[in-house]
Design a protein around this motif. Structure first.
Motif, PDB file in Angstrom:
ATOM      1  N   VAL A  52       0.851  -1.188   0.000  1.00 51.61           N
ATOM      2  CA  VAL A  52       0.000   0.000   0.000  1.00 51.61           C
ATOM      3  C   VAL A  52       0.890   1.243   0.000  1.00 51.61           C
ATOM      4  N   ASN A  53       0.798   2.046  -1.054  1.00 58.79           N
ATOM      5  CA  ASN A  53       1.587   3.273  -1.182  1.00 58.79           C
ATOM      6  C   ASN A  53       0.701   4.482  -0.913  1.00 58.79           C
ATOM      7  N   CYS A  54       1.070   5.256   0.093  1.00 63.46           N
ATOM      8  CA  CYS A  54       0.264   6.405   0.484  1.00 63.46           C
ATOM      9  C   CYS A  54       0.754   7.690  -0.177  1.00 63.46           C
ATOM     10  N   ILE A  55      -0.104   8.689  -0.202  1.00 64.39           N
ATOM     11  CA  ILE A  55       0.229   9.979  -0.795  1.00 64.39           C
ATOM     12  C   ILE A  55       1.386  10.641  -0.053  1.00 64.39           C
ATOM     13  N   ASP A  56       1.459  10.419   1.271  1.00 66.78           N
ATOM     14  CA  ASP A  56       2.538  11.030   2.071  1.00 66.78           C
ATOM     15  C   ASP A  56       3.819  10.206   2.051  1.00 66.78           C
ATOM     16  N   GLU A  57       3.907   9.232   1.113  1.00 58.46           N
ATOM     17  CA  GLU A  57       5.077   8.367   0.917  1.00 58.46           C
ATOM     18  C   GLU A  57       5.179   7.235   1.951  1.00 58.46           C
ATOM     19  N   GLN A  58       4.246   7.194   2.887  1.00 52.05           N
ATOM     20  CA  GLN A  58       4.222   6.082   3.842  1.00 52.05           C
ATOM     21  C   GLN A  58       3.827   4.803   3.095  1.00 52.05           C
ATOM     22  N   GLN A  59       4.380   3.672   3.524  1.00 51.37           N
ATOM     23  CA  GLN A  59       4.060   2.390   2.890  1.00 51.37           C
ATOM     24  C   GLN A  59       3.596   1.386   3.939  1.00 51.37           C
ATOM     25  N   TYR A  60       2.668   0.528   3.522  1.00 52.18           N
ATOM     26  CA  TYR A  60       2.156  -0.519   4.411  1.00 52.18           C
ATOM     27  C   TYR A  60       2.111  -1.839   3.638  1.00 52.18           C
ATOM     28  N   TYR A  61       2.023  -2.907   4.403  1.00 57.41           N
ATOM     29  CA  TYR A  61       1.872  -4.244   3.822  1.00 57.41           C
ATOM     30  C   TYR A  61       0.473  -4.741   4.206  1.00 57.41           C
ATOM     31  N   LEU A  62      -0.287  -5.154   3.219  1.00 56.90           N
ATOM     32  CA  LEU A  62      -1.666  -5.585   3.459  1.00 56.90           C
ATOM     33  C   LEU A  62      -1.813  -7.081   3.212  1.00 56.90           C
ATOM     34  N   LYS A  63      -2.466  -7.751   4.141  1.00 62.27           N
ATOM     35  CA  LYS A  63      -2.839  -9.157   3.935  1.00 62.27           C
ATOM     36  C   LYS A  63      -4.354  -9.242   3.833  1.00 62.27           C
ATOM     37  N   LEU A  64      -4.813  -9.939   2.810  1.00 65.27           N
ATOM     38  CA  LEU A  64      -6.246 -10.123   2.580  1.00 65.27           C
ATOM     39  C   LEU A  64      -6.577 -11.604   2.661  1.00 65.27           C
ATOM     40  N   PHE A  65      -7.522 -11.953   3.534  1.00 59.28           N
ATOM     41  CA  PHE A  65      -7.929 -13.346   3.734  1.00 59.28           C
ATOM     42  C   PHE A  65      -9.321 -13.576   3.152  1.00 59.28           C
ATOM     43  N   ASP A  66      -9.444 -14.636   2.384  1.00 59.91           N
ATOM     44  CA  ASP A  66     -10.701 -15.019   1.746  1.00 59.91           C
ATOM     45  C   ASP A  66     -11.479 -15.957   2.678  1.00 59.91           C
ATOM     46  N   HIS A  67     -12.701 -15.573   3.060  1.00 58.93           N
ATOM     47  CA  HIS A  67     -13.507 -16.382   3.974  1.00 58.93           C
ATOM     48  C   HIS A  67     -13.936 -17.711   3.377  1.00 58.93           C
ATOM     49  N   HIS A  68     -13.830 -17.854   2.063  1.00 57.78           N
ATOM     50  CA  HIS A  68     -14.272 -19.086   1.405  1.00 57.78           C
ATOM     51  C   HIS A  68     -13.122 -20.059   1.137  1.00 57.78           C
ATOM     52  N   ASN A  69     -11.938 -19.730   1.612  1.00 59.85           N
ATOM     53  CA  ASN A  69     -10.762 -20.575   1.429  1.00 59.85           C
ATOM     54  C   ASN A  69     -10.403 -21.225   2.767  1.00 59.85           C
ATOM     55  N   ASP A  70     -10.357 -22.556   2.799  1.00 57.54           N
ATOM     56  CA  ASP A  70     -10.126 -23.275   4.052  1.00 57.54           C
ATOM     57  C   ASP A  70      -8.830 -22.850   4.728  1.00 57.54           C
ATOM     58  N   ARG A  71      -7.760 -22.790   3.972  1.00 58.03           N
ATOM     59  CA  ARG A  71      -6.462 -22.430   4.531  1.00 58.03           C
ATOM     60  C   ARG A  71      -6.475 -21.002   5.075  1.00 58.03           C
ATOM     61  N   GLN A  72      -7.137 -20.112   4.354  1.00 57.48           N
ATOM     62  CA  GLN A  72      -7.176 -18.727   4.788  1.00 57.48           C
ATOM     63  C   GLN A  72      -8.127 -18.523   5.965  1.00 57.48           C
ATOM     64  N   ARG A  73      -9.152 -19.328   6.064  1.00 57.27           N
ATOM     65  CA  ARG A  73     -10.019 -19.280   7.256  1.00 57.27           C
ATOM     66  C   ARG A  73      -9.235 -19.681   8.497  1.00 57.27           C
ATOM     67  N   GLU A  74      -8.350 -20.657   8.352  1.00 57.08           N
ATOM     68  CA  GLU A  74      -7.479 -21.042   9.460  1.00 57.08           C
ATOM     69  C   GLU A  74      -6.562 -19.882   9.823  1.00 57.08           C
ATOM     70  N   GLY A  75      -6.080 -19.154   8.809  1.00 58.01           N
ATOM     71  CA  GLY A  75      -5.250 -17.989   9.061  1.00 58.01           C
ATOM     72  C   GLY A  75      -6.007 -16.914   9.830  1.00 58.01           C
ATOM     73  N   ILE A  76      -7.274 -16.724   9.509  1.00 61.19           N
ATOM     74  CA  ILE A  76      -8.108 -15.751  10.226  1.00 61.19           C
ATOM     75  C   ILE A  76      -8.262 -16.154  11.685  1.00 61.19           C
ATOM     76  N   ARG A  77      -8.438 -17.443  11.934  1.00 62.87           N
ATOM     77  CA  ARG A  77      -8.593 -17.926  13.314  1.00 62.87           C
ATOM     78  C   ARG A  77      -7.358 -17.596  14.138  1.00 62.87           C
ATOM     79  N   ARG A  78      -6.174 -17.692  13.522  1.00 62.36           N
ATOM     80  CA  ARG A  78      -4.929 -17.429  14.237  1.00 62.36           C
ATOM     81  C   ARG A  78      -4.721 -15.946  14.544  1.00 62.36           C
ATOM     82  N   LEU A  79      -5.402 -15.085  13.801  1.00 61.37           N
ATOM     83  CA  LEU A  79      -5.226 -13.650  13.999  1.00 61.37           C
ATOM     84  C   LEU A  79      -5.561 -13.213  15.424  1.00 61.37           C
ATOM     85  N   HIS A  80      -6.477 -13.926  16.064  1.00 60.61           N
ATOM     86  CA  HIS A  80      -6.986 -13.497  17.367  1.00 60.61           C
ATOM     87  C   HIS A  80      -5.920 -13.554  18.462  1.00 60.61           C
ATOM     88  N   TYR A  81      -4.889 -14.381  18.310  1.00 58.14           N
ATOM     89  CA  TYR A  81      -3.805 -14.358  19.295  1.00 58.14           C
ATOM     90  C   TYR A  81      -2.504 -13.802  18.702  1.00 58.14           C
TER      91      TYR A  81
END
Length: 248
Positions: free
Chosen positions: A41-70
């Motif tokens: 993610v490139n911002c107008i003020d030159e700040q940069q971020y890294y974005l992770k997007l998880f798909d709720h319909h993907n088994d592996r990614q649903r497991e990844g979402i579960r791990r986010l809580h800790y």
């Protein structure tokens, strides 16, 4: 993931801006990994971020979402307490949450770390190995200072063994009538002895840990070259699978 998620960049940008209060110039899809979709993610003020997007319909990614809580509260706490700062850590949204949901996706925004991972750097140099060893030692030493309520405890559970053996037995006995199943059977059974050897080794290690109980310490959980960036003579650690782990 090698292909973008089925959402337009403009829609994703508007969603991020609304929930994180940042002004974005553009986003770049990063075709890496399979546990989530990655974007820079490139911002107008030159700040940069890294974005992770998880798909709720993907088994592996649903497991990844579960791990986010800790995983997210712990890494946020480690960084903001100054206990361990050479790491990716989540950015809170405008509502104080470490992740944000939109219909069938969950997104997490991280600080962006400049540099290349060590995926292709094997065998590691002595300098890198020393740096990794020092980082592991630091994690062990800060364990008493970490909020213990945030730490999942390693149970050394190997109850999956019975399912593994059952599936191998099914492959051995089944009359598979399509190319995909036959390829699977050939691939797995070719490695059967190796699988059983490592399963036996895991069982022995588990039994040894229970017999020789030792102090549990903080560990990264997935420390390999792909999760380490070397930049300006420093190591930075990504994609934490944090948990307690037994010392040996």
């Amino acid at each position: 993931m090698i292909s973008k998620f089925k959402i337009e960049d403009e829609q994703l940008i508007l969603f991020i801006q609304k929930n994180y209060g940042i002004l974005i110039k553009d986003i770049e899809f990063i075709p890496v990994g399979d546990s989530a979709y990655s974007y820079k993610v490139n911002c107008i003020d030159e700040q940069q971020y890294y974005l992770k997007l998880f798909d709720h319909h993907n088994d592996r990614q649903r497991e990844g979402i579960r791990r986010l809580h800790y995983y997210l509260p712990l890494t946020w706490d480690l960084y903001h307490q100054g206990l361990f700062i050479n790491m990716t850590h989540p950015i809170k949204n405008c509502f104080g949450s470490l992740f944000t949901k939109l219909e069938d996706i969950t997104i997490v925004l991280f600080n962006f770390i400049v540099g290349e991972t060590l995926t292709e750097a094997y065998p590691f140099s002595d300098e890198i190995l020393v740096g990794i060893a020092k980082s592991v030692a630091t994690l062990e030493q800060i364990t008493p200072h970490v909020n213990q309520n945030l730490l999942p405890k390693e149970s050394f559970d190997i109850t999956f063994e019975s399912d593994l053996l059952r599936c191998i037995s099914i492959l051995e006995k089944s009359n598979l009538n399509n190319d995909l199943n036959q390829s699977l059977r050939k691939l797995v059974l070719l490695k059967k002895e190796q699988i059983l050897f490592f399963m036996n080794l895991v069982r022995e290690i588990r039994n040894s840990v229970h017999i020789n109980a030792s102090q549990l310490v903080l560990c990264h959980g997935d420390m390999w070259g792909g999760n380490i960036i070397y930049h300006n003579n420093q190591l930075f650690f990504l994609d934490w699978a944090i948990g307690d782990h037994s010392t040996t």
